[in-house]
Design a protein around this motif. Structure first.
Motif, PDB file in Angstrom:
ATOM      1  N   ALA A 176     -13.159  60.816  -8.714  1.00 38.21           N
ATOM      2  CA  ALA A 176     -13.246  59.781  -9.651  1.00 38.21           C
ATOM      3  C   ALA A 176     -12.025  59.067  -9.777  1.00 38.21           C
ATOM      4  N   PRO A 177     -11.102  58.519  -9.148  1.00 39.04           N
ATOM      5  CA  PRO A 177      -9.864  58.065  -9.512  1.00 39.04           C
ATOM      6  C   PRO A 177     -10.105  56.711 -10.826  1.00 39.04           C
ATOM      7  N   TRP A 178     -11.095  55.789 -10.224  1.00 39.97           N
ATOM      8  CA  TRP A 178     -11.221  54.749 -11.193  1.00 39.97           C
ATOM      9  C   TRP A 178     -11.794  55.216 -12.571  1.00 39.97           C
ATOM     10  N   TYR A 179     -12.697  56.341 -12.736  1.00 39.08           N
ATOM     11  CA  TYR A 179     -12.945  56.784 -13.969  1.00 39.08           C
ATOM     12  C   TYR A 179     -11.770  57.172 -14.556  1.00 39.08           C
ATOM     13  N   THR A 180     -11.040  57.744 -14.354  1.00 33.29           N
ATOM     14  CA  THR A 180      -9.968  58.178 -15.087  1.00 33.29           C
ATOM     15  C   THR A 180      -8.926  56.722 -15.468  1.00 33.29           C
ATOM     16  N   ILE A 181      -8.814  56.064 -14.501  1.00 31.48           N
ATOM     17  CA  ILE A 181      -8.115  54.907 -14.959  1.00 31.48           C
ATOM     18  C   ILE A 181      -8.899  53.894 -15.929  1.00 31.48           C
TER      19      ILE A 181
END
Length: 641
Positions: A176-181
């Motif tokens: 979930a990289p976009w979640y963190t961004i």
């Protein structure tokens, strides 16, 4: 209320919708001590507007105590440790002590807590006016700007390499990289809106620019593949940024995160939620709601309203929470999911965000009723009353206990949202129209509506007592104002209201608002009483499985602390104790034989909000409000025989 041009001037990154009414294309609106320049985006009709957090101050109560524990925790976390993985990713030397759990240097989700901390500190600053929160957060923003500059990757900024995003685009497993961004961008925007930090907005704009140029060339199929990986509220945060900047690329970025596989069935009013990860979806719906406010696309409105009603009617437990093992299940199957892995706290955090949108559009009391239900029975009980540690899942399995985080070795998603939850209790107590105030929650607080010269203080021991007192401290002369007092749906025993000691005739019914309209004067006193009574809340598929409530409060059977050995109930892993053995003396079945609830459950004399069963089990069982359950075992749903 006449239709006016409405500009959503304040991003509701989970916290508040302040919908500003305007009658000209461009304007400046002061929020707290800073100015936001806006450009007209859309026209919709709103029924209620949120007050800014700066306008409301909590007075002493469990809510304020929770907020103070939350503040203490956030302030105790080292900035150097929070920044450690960010600096390493940018090639900046750091010998700080790494954080653990989901923030450890080898965790792919590392960095998400930074966004929550920025939001939490910004909210805390707005809620209290205390500069220490802004100072800590400003320091973090300055360091993040340095990381972004040193990275020099077109605005990219994260605690992990951008290859994580490439993996999501390819459909490869990545956490979930976009979640963190999204979380970081939301925190930066909150820093701008609540504290006036322009550097934070600059960082967020650059991040959005990078994301737009990364995704704009992708085909619809590539986007669909990427969107199978959890991306949080990227659409919401991009819309929020567009509301501030007017940059059409921000709006386009939001549209690129429209997840057709999930949102299209909702637009067609189809419940296909069974089997999907609950908290992956709720932020997408919040994004749709935000999109409706800025584009007036009725399809987005339909998605938000249908989703909310569907989840509440068919997927929600008595606590106001939802999900089992983090997933939605088949509609109307509550009794089959009374398990150890129910009701993720993040889900309710996001459902309350969505609820605030819908209430602002409609001023429908059903949204305020749900807000109270979830606030008292899921968010308030999520914090341990001594340490301030918080829950991830809140088990419904009879005889289990709450699992709480550790101080610096967990950092689950629900730890992050907790930093915000307990900092923003003041955001939904009051709303307003041009000439009236909605009193939605009965929480000790002071409201200062500076624009209208109206100040009221709410003093109450609710829910320990059924009475709340409102005192007018300041009021404009010769101008009639309405107080809209929420008449809760559970208040079937009636209501009593007096103004300066004189009884007011009430014709409204539970599940509505009681309007008190007059020219208010300084010193006017309003006393409101909603007598509470016991009631059953049956599972939506089996009336023999039911929770017990008293007024707004869910009651829990106190099953003691037997077999809970340290470090329990505190854990690094949120699932560490879900398979704990349940003692044989835990009782979850009651032989009531069709008797009325009040015949076998009675209040204990001398103990507020405490009840005891009579002749329905092998021994009497004590029931107390669920939010008072701390480190003991409990039962919420009972098998009734």
């Amino acid at each position: 209320m006449k239709k006016k041009t409405i500009l959503k001037t304040i991003v509701i990154a989970g916290h508040f919708i302040a919908i500003m009414l305007i009658c000209k294309p461009a304007f400046s609106q002061y929020i707290g001590q800073y100015q936001i320049e806006m450009t007209k985006r859309s026209e919709i009709t709103a029924k209620a507007q949120s007050f800014n957090l700066q306008d409301v101050r909590l007075l002493d109560s469990r809510f304020k105590q929770n907020m103070e524990r939350d503040a203490k925790w956030m302030l105790s976390i080292s900035n150097a440790s929070l920044l450690h993985t960010w600096r390493l990713n940018a090639g900046i030397a750091s010998n700080a002590k790494p954080l653990g759990g989901w923030e450890s240097p080898n965790c792919e989700l590392r960095g998400h807590t930074m966004g929550h901390i920025l939001s939490g500190l910004a909210l805390m600053y707005a809620s209290t006016g205390e500069i220490v929160y802004k100072q800590k957060a400003d320091s973090l923003v300055t360091a993040l700007a340095e990381c972004q500059q040193v990275l020099d990757e077109g605005g990219y900024l994260s605690a992990f390499p951008k290859q994580f995003v490439n993996r999501a685009i390819k459909g490869e497993w990545v956490w979930a990289p976009w979640y963190t961004i999204h979380k970081v961008m939301a925190g930066l925007i909150d820093m701008y809106l609540y504290t006036g930090n322009k550097q934070a907005l600059d960082i967020a704009e650059k991040m959005s620019g990078w994301a737009f140029h990364k995704l704009e060339p992708l085909t619809p199929q590539q986007l669909a593949t990427m969107e199978k990986t959890e991306f949080g509220g990227m659409s919401e945060v991009a819309y929020n940024l567009y509301a501030i900047t007017g940059n059409k690329n921000d709006k386009r970025l939001a549209e690129l995160f429209y997840h057709h596989a999930i949102l299209d069935p909702l637009a067609n009013k189809e419940d296909k939620l069974a089997g999907v990860h609950a908290n992956t979806q709720i932020p997408k719906i919040i994004g749709a709601a935000r999109g409706y406010e800025l584009t007036h696309d009725d399809t987005l409105k339909t998605i938000a309203e249908f989703f909310w009603q569907t989840v509440i009617d068919h997927h929600t437990f008595a606590t106001g929470g939802n999900s089992d093992q983090e997933f939605f299940f088949t509609p109307d199957q509550i009794s089959k999911h009374i398990t150890a892995t129910t009701t993720e706290t993040c889900n309710t955090y996001n459902m309350l965000k969505l609820t605030r949108h819908l209430f602002a559009w409609t001023a429908d009391v059903k949204y305020a009723d749900y807000y109270e239900r979830a606030l008292y029975n899921h968010i308030l009980p999520s914090q341990e009353a001594e340490s301030g540690m918080v829950t991830y899942l809140q088990s419904l399995k009879p005889g289990l206990f709450k699992t709480y985080s550790s101080h610096d070795d967990s950092f689950w998603c629900c730890v992050g949202t907790s930093f915000e939850n307990h900092a923003k209790y003041a955001e939904s107590i009051y709303y307003h129209t041009d000439n009236g105030i909605y009193v939605n929650l009965f929480i000790p607080s002071e409201l200062n509506w500076g624009e209208k010269g109206f100040k009221i203080v709410q003093q109450t021991r609710y829910p320990e007592e059924s009475v709340t007192n409102l005192t007018v401290k300041e009021a404009p002369s010769h101008i009639p104002f309405s107080l809209y007092i929420r008449y809760p749906h559970w208040a079937t025993s009636g209501a009593k209201i007096t103004i300066n000691g004189k009884a007011v005739k009430i014709s409204e019914k539970p599940g509505s608002y009681i309007e008190l309209k007059r020219v208010w004067k300084t010193g006017d006193e309003v006393a409101v009483s909603f007598p509470m009574s016991l009631r059953l809340i049956p599972a939506n598929d089996n009336a023999k499985v039911a929770a017990i409530a008293y007024g707004p409060l869910l009651l829990a059977g106190d099953m003691g602390t037997g077999g809970i050995n340290p470090p329990a109930p505190f854990a690094r892993d949120q699932l560490e104790f879900v398979k704990y053995n349940i003692p044989e003396d835990v009782i979850s079945s009651l032989t009531v034989k069709k008797r009325k609830l009040t015949e076998w459950l009675t209040p204990l004399v001398g103990k507020q909000l405490t009840f005891e069963t009579k002749d329905v089990a092998a021994r009497p069982i004590t029931l107390i409000p669920y939010y008072q359950i701390d480190k003991q075992r409990y039962v919420l749903y009972w098998n009734l025989k």
